[in-house]
Design an enzyme around this catalytic site. Structure first.
Site, PDB file in Angstrom:
ATOM      1  N   HIS A   1      -3.190 -32.280  19.139  1.00 12.03           N
ATOM      2  CA  HIS A   1      -1.975 -33.034  19.471  1.00 12.03           C
ATOM      3  C   HIS A   1      -0.813 -32.095  19.759  1.00 12.03           C
ATOM      4  CE1 HIS A   1      -3.836 -36.871  18.432  1.00 12.03           C
ATOM      5  NE2 HIS A   1      -4.498 -36.160  17.523  1.00 12.03           N
TER       6      HIS A   1
ATOM      7  N   LYS B   1       0.842  -1.196   0.000  1.00 14.22           N
ATOM      8  CA  LYS B   1       0.000   0.000   0.000  1.00 14.22           C
ATOM      9  C   LYS B   1       0.881   1.250   0.000  1.00 14.22           C
ATOM     10  CE  LYS B   1      -3.242   2.605   2.743  1.00 14.22           C
ATOM     11  NZ  LYS B   1      -3.935   2.771   4.005  1.00 14.22           N
TER      12      LYS B   1
ATOM     13  N   GLY C   1      -4.351  -1.534   5.433  1.00 12.38           N
ATOM     14  CA  GLY C   1      -3.599  -2.682   4.911  1.00 12.38           C
ATOM     15  C   GLY C   1      -4.241  -4.008   5.280  1.00 12.38           C
ATOM     16  N   ARG C   2      -4.679  -4.156   6.530  1.00 19.08           N
ATOM     17  CA  ARG C   2      -5.229  -5.443   6.965  1.00 19.08           C
ATOM     18  C   ARG C   2      -6.653  -5.668   6.490  1.00 19.08           C
ATOM     19  NH1 ARG C   2      -3.827  -2.114  11.038  1.00 19.08           N
ATOM     20  NH2 ARG C   2      -5.392  -1.354  12.511  1.00 19.08           N
TER      21      ARG C   2
ATOM     22  N   GLU D   1      -3.438  -6.243  15.433  1.00 23.15           N
ATOM     23  CA  GLU D   1      -3.001  -4.928  14.969  1.00 23.15           C
ATOM     24  C   GLU D   1      -4.112  -3.900  15.225  1.00 23.15           C
ATOM     25  OE1 GLU D   1       0.179  -4.856  11.735  1.00 23.15           O
ATOM     26  OE2 GLU D   1      -1.505  -3.952  10.688  1.00 23.15           O
TER      27      GLU D   1
ATOM     28  N   GLU E   1      10.826  -4.669   3.640  1.00 23.52           N
ATOM     29  CA  GLU E   1      10.832  -6.090   3.259  1.00 23.52           C
ATOM     30  C   GLU E   1      10.441  -6.241   1.791  1.00 23.52           C
ATOM     31  OE1 GLU E   1       9.381  -4.853   5.975  1.00 23.52           O
ATOM     32  OE2 GLU E   1       9.464  -6.254   7.670  1.00 23.52           O
TER      33      GLU E   1
ATOM     34  N   LYS F   1      10.012  -0.186  13.508  1.00 23.54           N
ATOM     35  CA  LYS F   1      10.508   0.027  12.132  1.00 23.54           C
ATOM     36  C   LYS F   1      11.560   1.123  12.121  1.00 23.54           C
ATOM     37  CE  LYS F   1       6.338  -0.811   9.368  1.00 23.54           C
ATOM     38  NZ  LYS F   1       5.364  -0.153   8.524  1.00 23.54           N
TER      39      LYS F   1
HETATM   40  O1  F6P Z   1       2.543  -4.203   9.879  1.00 23.40           O
HETATM   41  C1  F6P Z   1       2.319  -2.864   9.605  1.00 23.40           C
HETATM   42  C2  F6P Z   1       1.745  -2.683   8.236  1.00 23.40           C
HETATM   43  O2  F6P Z   1       1.586  -1.337   7.991  1.00 23.40           O
HETATM   44  C3  F6P Z   1       0.429  -3.420   8.036  1.00 23.40           C
HETATM   45  O3  F6P Z   1      -0.661  -2.728   8.527  1.00 23.40           O
HETATM   46  C4  F6P Z   1       0.437  -3.629   6.581  1.00 23.40           C
HETATM   47  O4  F6P Z   1      -0.457  -4.625   6.223  1.00 23.40           O
HETATM   48  C5  F6P Z   1       1.881  -4.020   6.344  1.00 23.40           C
HETATM   49  O5  F6P Z   1       2.607  -3.209   7.249  1.00 23.40           O
HETATM   50  C6  F6P Z   1       2.388  -3.842   4.941  1.00 23.40           C
HETATM   51  O6  F6P Z   1       2.312  -2.510   4.533  1.00 23.40           O
HETATM   52  P1  F6P Z   1       2.392  -2.091   3.010  1.00 23.40           P
HETATM   53  O7  F6P Z   1       1.231  -2.704   2.311  1.00 23.40           O
HETATM   54  O8  F6P Z   1       2.349  -0.602   2.999  1.00 23.40           O
HETATM   55  O9  F6P Z   1       3.693  -2.618   2.460  1.00 23.40           O
END
Ligand code: F6P
Length: 546
Positions: free
Chosen positions: A364, A189, A247-248, A333, A195, A492
């Site tokens: 289990h 987003k 995002g979620r 979150e 990452e 972060k």
């Molecule tokens: O974990 C924090 C967060 O902002 C989430 O809310 C989101 O889903 C994820 O990082 C990835 O963010 P982006 O879609 O901006 O890469």
């Protein structure tokens, strides 16, 4: 979307614990039976919620209704569904419901159609045997969930998910693929998530090394198209989401491009239909027959009144294994906060830790703790009536296990019952006295049972919206912002500084002096430490640098 100010959300609500309605709710929860003897079923689109395993009594339900009224729930629900500002600390709407509305705004509709057309063309050309989906958190879990739910037996496109910054993730994600027939879908987003950008950069290098033009093999899904363009992705291969989609909650957007390429656009349409039906139920059903609302009230009782620190998700269907991390992110979150909208402590424990595993594997692994551990945890059992495979006896046993575990958790076993059992097995009275306490089950563990007729896109869509709205409703009652995530940001920022400090030093001399400085300051002069880091972090930066 209206620009109505959010001031009233911040100021107008009294602290939860001072409300007479809260006090009434607490007393009602504490005084009603721990064990359910009455069937309590709530019919909702795509599923049935059985709340018989939760505390329930007419007075508790009435107190719950009064509490919702006192928290301005109806108005807040209206604001959510209308796309008004509900994410108060970030001044944003959280309008994921519009992404699945049967009549969506033109730009939403247009983007949906553009994505469907793109997928149709790729299918017609039989292109992209391999998809590498690069994204993390909300840009990952929903897609993983849908692909594993509906592509469980395999799909003609091989989909790999790369989320972690750990180099093994991208190495494994690309290993053995034919770059000429690989599409890399970069989902972020913000298009700033380290990452995703690092992994994307490795994928791009891999394409270049194969003599390919990466622009032909990369697609982006983002709310920041200008950043994706600057990163080298052509306009026609950038799909949009919007700032007002958290995002979620983004599974309902073009974030699900990989899902469409893997299991088909029809699956996405079905997910949206199921979720939209649950939205309508959430908006219209009377509060006490409203599945997300009832789940939320039970969740508040379990967490804030009975003190349960966690919630276990137990899907009795392997295809739903990824539901656990999906709900974990959604719930933790959103509700992992302890101050209300006015910045005051909420005053009661809020969002629980969410964890789980599909049954029967879970039985289990940790169900011993659930049955006889000192804490136990409330459980959401989820099962599908229809198996969708040919092995009737497997399904019968799966259902039996789900119902049996649930019954054992609810019913428990008293000392007298355990002793009688021991005697019936031929033990002497002395042996029975000794063994019986080991076989006692306290029982009365709260649970929900959610039954889907079968795992269809419609029922899964409804299930996900059920959880979204349950989380929202709990946020309203606790008075917190369920749509921000400031807690993730702090780490972060620190990671950026530490990553810099971990870079190799230029020469041996500088390396030695860096070690000396760190060792000295860590051991003897904490107040003068050259950085903001604590002694242990300094030590490990020095040890791990290079
Ligand atoms: O974990 C924090 C967060 O902002 C989430 O809310 C989101 O889903 C994820 O990082 C990835 O963010 P982006 O879609 O901006 O890469």
């Amino acid at each position: 979307m209206s620009n109505a100010p959010s001031r009233f959300l911040v100021t107008a609500r009294a602290p939860l614990t001072e409300l007479p309605a809260w006090k009434r709710f607490v007393v009602a929860a504490q005084t009603c039976a721990a064990r359910a003897d009455e069937l309590d079923l709530i019919e909702a689109p795509g599923l049935v919620l059985d709340a018989s395993g939760q505390r329930h009594a007419p007075e508790l339900l009435a107190a719950g209704e009064a509490l919702l009224e006192a928290r301005g729930f109806a108005e807040q629900r209206q604001r959510l569904l209308a796309g008004d500002e509900v994410n108060v600390t970030e001044h944003r709407a959280a309008w994921h419901t519009i992404l699945r509305a049967p009549t969506a705004p033109t730009d939403v509709q247009a983007e949906r159609e553009r994505m469907d057309a793109w997928v149709r063309r790729a299918d017609a050309e039989r292109r992209w045997r391999h998809i590498v989906h690069v994204g993390i958190g909300g840009s990952d879990w929903g897609v993983r969930l849908a692909v594993s739910a509906f592509g469980y037996a395999g799909t003609w496109r091989d989909v790999r998910f790369v989320a972690n910054i750990d180099g093994h993730a991208i190495e494994g994600g690309l290993a053995g693929l034919d770059p000429r027939d690989t599409l890399v879908v970069l989902v972020s987003k913000s298009f700033t998530t380290s990452e995703t950008l690092e992994n994307g950069a490795r994928a791009r290098e891999w394409l270049v090394a194969a003599g390919l033009d990466p622009a032909d093999h990369l697609v982006a899904v983002t709310a920041r198209p200008e950043r994706a363009r600057a990163w080298g992705i052509p306009e026609a291969q950038i799909f949009r989401l919007w700032d007002w989609v958290g995002g979620r909650f983004s599974i309902w957007s073009a974030v699900s491009l990989t899902t469409a390429l893997s299991v088909g656009s029809d699956v996405l349409a079905g997910l949206r239909m199921g979720a939209a039906a649950m939205d309508a139920h959430f908006a219209q059903a009377p509060l006490l027959a409203n599945a997300p609302v009832r789940m939320a009230l039970a969740g508040i009782v379990n967490r804030s009144i009975l003190g349960h620190g966690s919630l276990n998700i137990a899907p009795y269907d392997s295809r739903l294994a990824n539901l656990v991390p999906y709900v974990q992110q959604l719930d933790m979150e959103s509700l992992g906060k302890s101050v209300d909208l006015a910045g005051r402590p909420v005053g009661v424990p809020t969002g629980p830790a969410v964890w789980g595993m599909p049954g029967t594997d879970a039985q289990h692994t940790f169900f011993q703790w659930m049955h006889q551990g000192s804490d136990g945890a409330p459980v959401d059992f989820i099962l599908c009536s229809q198996a969708d495979h040919h092995w009737a006896s497997h399904h019968r046993q799966l259902l039996a296990n789900c119902l049996a575990q649930r019954e054992a958790l609810m019913r428990g076993k008293t000392l007298a019952q355990a002793r009688a059992e021991c005697l019936a097995e031929g033990l002497t009275p002395e042996q029975a006295d000794w063994l019986a306490p080991h076989r006692v089950h306290p029982g009365g563990r709260p649970n929900h049972l959610i039954v889907l007729p079968r795992l269809s896109p419609y029922s899964l869509g409804a299930l996900l919206a059920l959880y979204e709205h349950r989380v929202f409703t709990q946020g309203v009652i606790w008075g917190i912002d369920p749509f921000d995530q400031w807690g993730v940001e702090y780490g972060k920022v620190l990671a950026r500084g530490i990553a810099q400090a971990l870079q190799p030093v230029a020469s041996e001399a500088r390396w030695d002096s860096a070690l000396d400085t760190v060792a000295q300051t860590a051991a003897t002069r904490p107040a003068d430490r050259p950085s903001d880091h604590d002694a242990s972090t300094c030590h490990w930066i020095a040890q791990l640098r290079g």
